[in-house]
Design a protein around this motif. Structure first.
Motif, mmCIF file in Angstrom:
data_model
loop_
_atom_site.group_PDB
_atom_site.id
_atom_site.type_symbol
_atom_site.label_atom_id
_atom_site.label_comp_id
_atom_site.label_asym_id
_atom_site.label_seq_id
_atom_site.Cartn_x
_atom_site.Cartn_y
_atom_site.Cartn_z
ATOM 1 N N ASN A 163 0.833 -1.205 0.000
ATOM 2 C CA ASN A 163 0.000 0.000 0.000
ATOM 3 C C ASN A 163 0.870 1.258 0.000
ATOM 4 O OD1 ASN A 163 -2.465 1.474 0.113
ATOM 5 N ND2 ASN A 163 -2.097 1.814 2.286
ATOM 6 N N ASN A 164 1.908 1.268 0.792
ATOM 7 C CA ASN A 164 2.827 2.410 0.828
ATOM 8 C C ASN A 164 3.499 2.610 -0.523
ATOM 9 O OD1 ASN A 164 2.218 3.009 3.489
ATOM 10 N ND2 ASN A 164 3.941 1.834 4.318
ATOM 11 N N GLN A 165 3.909 1.502 -1.142
ATOM 12 C CA GLN A 165 4.537 1.587 -2.464
ATOM 13 C C GLN A 165 3.535 2.109 -3.496
ATOM 14 O OE1 GLN A 165 7.834 1.162 -3.283
ATOM 15 N NE2 GLN A 165 7.131 2.045 -5.221
ATOM 16 N N LEU A 166 2.305 1.622 -3.447
ATOM 17 C CA LEU A 166 1.275 2.106 -4.365
ATOM 18 C C LEU A 166 1.006 3.595 -4.152
ATOM 19 C CD1 LEU A 166 -1.257 -0.872 -4.330
ATOM 20 C CD2 LEU A 166 0.128 -0.102 -6.263
ATOM 21 N N GLN A 167 1.019 4.032 -2.900
ATOM 22 C CA GLN A 167 0.819 5.450 -2.605
ATOM 23 C C GLN A 167 1.964 6.290 -3.177
ATOM 24 O OE1 GLN A 167 -2.045 6.670 -1.098
ATOM 25 N NE2 GLN A 167 -1.223 8.622 -1.819
ATOM 26 N N ARG A 168 3.204 5.798 -3.045
ATOM 27 C CA ARG A 168 4.353 6.503 -3.630
ATOM 28 C C ARG A 168 4.243 6.538 -5.156
ATOM 29 N NH1 ARG A 168 7.019 3.804 0.597
ATOM 30 N NH2 ARG A 168 7.626 2.103 -0.779
ATOM 31 N N ASP A 169 3.863 5.398 -5.762
ATOM 32 C CA ASP A 169 3.681 5.346 -7.218
ATOM 33 C C ASP A 169 2.591 6.323 -7.673
ATOM 34 O OD1 ASP A 169 5.620 3.384 -7.296
ATOM 35 O OD2 ASP A 169 4.209 1.727 -7.630
ATOM 36 N N TYR A 170 1.494 6.352 -6.925
ATOM 37 C CA TYR A 170 0.402 7.259 -7.236
ATOM 38 C C TYR A 170 0.875 8.712 -7.184
ATOM 39 C CZ TYR A 170 -3.914 9.926 -6.666
ATOM 40 O OH TYR A 170 -4.900 10.854 -6.797
ATOM 41 N N ASN A 171 1.579 9.056 -6.127
ATOM 42 C CA ASN A 171 2.099 10.418 -5.991
ATOM 43 C C ASN A 171 3.065 10.757 -7.118
ATOM 44 O OD1 ASN A 171 0.597 10.867 -3.679
ATOM 45 N ND2 ASN A 171 2.249 10.286 -2.288
ATOM 46 N N SER A 172 3.885 9.789 -7.501
ATOM 47 C CA SER A 172 4.811 9.988 -8.616
ATOM 48 C C SER A 172 4.043 10.221 -9.922
ATOM 49 C CB SER A 172 5.737 8.778 -8.745
ATOM 50 O OG SER A 172 6.569 8.917 -9.868
ATOM 51 N N LEU A 173 2.983 9.454 -10.142
ATOM 52 C CA LEU A 173 2.172 9.630 -11.345
ATOM 53 C C LEU A 173 1.479 10.995 -11.357
ATOM 54 C CD1 LEU A 173 0.619 6.072 -11.734
ATOM 55 C CD2 LEU A 173 2.271 7.167 -13.258
ATOM 56 N N ILE A 174 1.026 11.438 -10.204
ATOM 57 C CA ILE A 174 0.412 12.767 -10.110
ATOM 58 C C ILE A 174 1.438 13.837 -10.482
ATOM 59 C CG2 ILE A 174 -0.526 14.496 -8.488
ATOM 60 C CD1 ILE A 174 -2.553 12.385 -9.233
ATOM 61 N N THR A 175 2.658 13.688 -9.984
ATOM 62 C CA THR A 175 3.728 14.642 -10.304
ATOM 63 C C THR A 175 4.049 14.605 -11.795
ATOM 64 O OG1 THR A 175 4.655 14.386 -8.090
ATOM 65 C CG2 THR A 175 6.123 15.286 -9.786
ATOM 66 N N GLN A 176 4.145 13.403 -12.362
ATOM 67 C CA GLN A 176 4.422 13.271 -13.792
ATOM 68 C C GLN A 176 3.299 13.879 -14.628
ATOM 69 O OE1 GLN A 176 5.186 9.162 -14.739
ATOM 70 N NE2 GLN A 176 6.911 9.032 -13.315
ATOM 71 N N ASN A 177 2.053 13.624 -14.220
ATOM 72 C CA ASN A 177 0.905 14.169 -14.937
ATOM 73 C C ASN A 177 0.929 15.695 -14.907
ATOM 74 O OD1 ASN A 177 -1.565 14.111 -16.340
ATOM 75 N ND2 ASN A 177 -2.677 14.416 -14.437
ATOM 76 N N THR A 178 1.240 16.262 -13.762
ATOM 77 C CA THR A 178 1.331 17.714 -13.636
ATOM 78 C C THR A 178 2.416 18.264 -14.556
ATOM 79 O OG1 THR A 178 0.568 17.586 -11.344
ATOM 80 C CG2 THR A 178 1.700 19.616 -12.002
ATOM 81 N N GLN A 179 3.561 17.584 -14.597
ATOM 82 C CA GLN A 179 4.655 18.030 -15.466
ATOM 83 C C GLN A 179 4.270 17.890 -16.941
ATOM 84 O OE1 GLN A 179 7.530 19.619 -14.580
ATOM 85 N NE2 GLN A 179 7.653 19.949 -16.784
ATOM 86 N N LEU A 180 3.615 16.799 -17.296
ATOM 87 C CA LEU A 180 3.171 16.625 -18.684
ATOM 88 C C LEU A 180 2.175 17.713 -19.085
ATOM 89 C CD1 LEU A 180 2.770 12.750 -18.878
ATOM 90 C CD2 LEU A 180 4.401 14.145 -20.164
ATOM 91 N N GLN A 181 1.285 18.086 -18.173
ATOM 92 C CA GLN A 181 0.331 19.160 -18.464
ATOM 93 C C GLN A 181 1.066 20.485 -18.670
ATOM 94 O OE1 GLN A 181 -3.081 18.744 -18.988
ATOM 95 N NE2 GLN A 181 -2.774 20.783 -19.820
#
Length: 181
Positions: free
Chosen positions: A19-37
């Motif tokens: 769950n912690n790893q998934l939360q880190r992955d999720y946060n990383s994806l949010i950061t990547q999505n923000t950068q892509l936008q």
């Protein structure tokens, strides 16, 4: 019983770790999505005509060499307007569309333009007079020996107040940049 409890505790700990790893992955994806936008916004600012050449259709960009209503010949897009404007207003309209008034560079281009404008009135070209010198919109002087038409008779039409505009886009990298998106 202790064995079951230890097994459950180990499974629980494993799930917490996952769950912690998934939360880190999720946060990383949010950061990547923000950068892509941000990157996409920068591209749209850098290429304001992106939607004109690569309109968004069903969540996908479909690129074409010329905007709708323009005609492609070789590596150029021509817009033959029926709207009447002054030379300056015509040029401004072309510039708004990422183009400019046409600079006639070859005999085939002159023939192509003549065929498309025959019988429908005059069109502005990217030639104007400044202090007794005829200049193309890119600043190069008219070379009378390389004119493919009777330029003396053609430039007389610049005395008209309004004629139809003729825009040209030379595809020097714009399409390549759009296609690489």
């Amino acid at each position: 019983m202790n064995k079951d409890k230890d097994l459950l505790q180990r499974d629980y700990n494993s799930l917490i770790t996952q769950n912690n790893q998934l939360q880190r992955d999720y946060n990383s994806l949010i950061t990547q999505n923000t950068q892509l936008q941000r990157d996409l916004d920068a591209v749209v600012v850098k290429f304001p005509l992106l939607d004109q050449y690569c309109p968004l259709r069903s969540q996908k960009r479909v690129c074409r060499p010329c905007p709708e209503g323009w005609e492609q010949r070789n590596s150029m897009c021509y817009y033959f307007s029926t709207e009447r404007k002054s030379w300056q207003d015509s040029r401004s309209e072309c510039l708004k569309q990422g183009a400019d008034l046409v600079i006639i560079e070859s005999e085939w281009e002159q023939d192509f333009i003549s065929k498309h404008t025959r019988g429908i009135g005059y069109h502005w070209i990217g030639l104007s007079e400044t202090e007794w010198t005829w200049l193309w919109v890119d600043g190069t002087p008219l070379q009378k020996d390389k004119a493919f038409w009777g330029w003396e008779s053609q430039v007389i039409i610049t005395g008209l107040k309004t004629v139809q505009l003729l825009c040209l886009v030379r595809m020097n990298g714009l399409l390549d940049a759009a296609m690489s998106l």
